[in-house]
Enzyme design. Sequence first.
Site, short mmCIF file in Angstrom:
data_model
loop_
_atom_site.label_atom_id
_atom_site.label_comp_id
_atom_site.label_asym_id
_atom_site.label_seq_id
_atom_site.Cartn_x
_atom_site.Cartn_y
_atom_site.Cartn_z
N ASP A 1 0.83 -1.20 0.00
CA ASP A 1 0.00 0.00 0.00
C ASP A 1 0.87 1.25 0.00
O ASP A 1 1.97 1.25 0.54
CB ASP A 1 -0.91 0.00 1.23
CG ASP A 1 -2.11 0.92 1.07
OD1 ASP A 1 -2.33 1.44 -0.04
OD2 ASP A 1 -2.82 1.13 2.06
N HIS B 1 3.63 3.37 -8.85
CA HIS B 1 3.46 1.96 -9.22
C HIS B 1 4.76 1.39 -9.80
O HIS B 1 5.12 0.24 -9.52
CB HIS B 1 2.33 1.82 -10.23
CG HIS B 1 0.98 2.18 -9.69
ND1 HIS B 1 0.52 1.69 -8.48
CD2 HIS B 1 -0.01 2.97 -10.19
CE1 HIS B 1 -0.70 2.17 -8.25
NE2 HIS B 1 -1.04 2.94 -9.26
N LEU C 1 11.86 -20.39 -3.78
CA LEU C 1 10.74 -19.59 -3.31
C LEU C 1 9.56 -19.66 -4.26
O LEU C 1 9.73 -19.66 -5.48
CB LEU C 1 11.20 -18.12 -3.17
CG LEU C 1 10.14 -17.11 -2.73
CD1 LEU C 1 9.89 -17.20 -1.24
CD2 LEU C 1 10.57 -15.69 -3.12
#
Length: 255
Positions: free
Chosen positions: A25, A42, A141
């Site tokens: 956020d 962004h 991962l």
Amino acid sequence: MPPMDQGLFDIAPQRLPRHVAIIMDGNGRWARARGLARSSGHQRGADVVRELTTLCAQLRRRLGRPDYLTLYSFSMENWKRPAEEVAFLMQMYIDYLQRERQTMRDNDIRYRQIGRLDDLPDAVQAQTRQTIDETANNRGLTLTLALNYGSRGEITDAVKAIARQVRDGTLEAEQIDESTIQRHLYTADMPDPDLLIRTAGEMRLSNYLLWQISYAELYVSPVCWPDFDQEQFAKALHSFSQRNRRFGGLEDAGA
């Protein structure tokens, strides 16, 4: 990428989370504070995704954890944003997946997506499926983007799937339990998050993994996502490592 915070190696591997989920956020606020377009926030946020994903892959290789990193990237509610911003984000996902497939290969990262993929633009669907296919055999991962995701929608989809099984006679209503629901979630083959991080200081869950985070440890950072670097991530991991996770039980016999 800057050198890994060596303090992370002071944490005993068993005190690290196996699954980290993050609500990313503050991109817009970060950009606005600098007089920049939201798109700049962004774009910087995407750079942070690369940095922390690579860091998590290195940690897993050297310490054995985390195994999973799940990032809240685009919610079902985000379609309400201005059309030009949504279009920019969709193109950014395409560019990110094309660009980062090599990073995923280099770091043995397996890519996943949760959310209603079929409702995304065709080009996003194509890049997503290609990235999933090309990284399917990686064993390091697991990076998951929650893309066109909402937890209520996920649970609704699970209930519909279970209802169809009951209707078709392959499942008795009395057989439905928590594990039945778990098996029908988008995350069915993943462990629940141990740690949920939210950036930019917001104190809400925003319809994210509501079933899965029932016993997750929460960490809220005031730092906006574009500034959430490995030092900030290390703070979250250190905080987690000091928690006593009781899962509803007592801390000790005298508690």
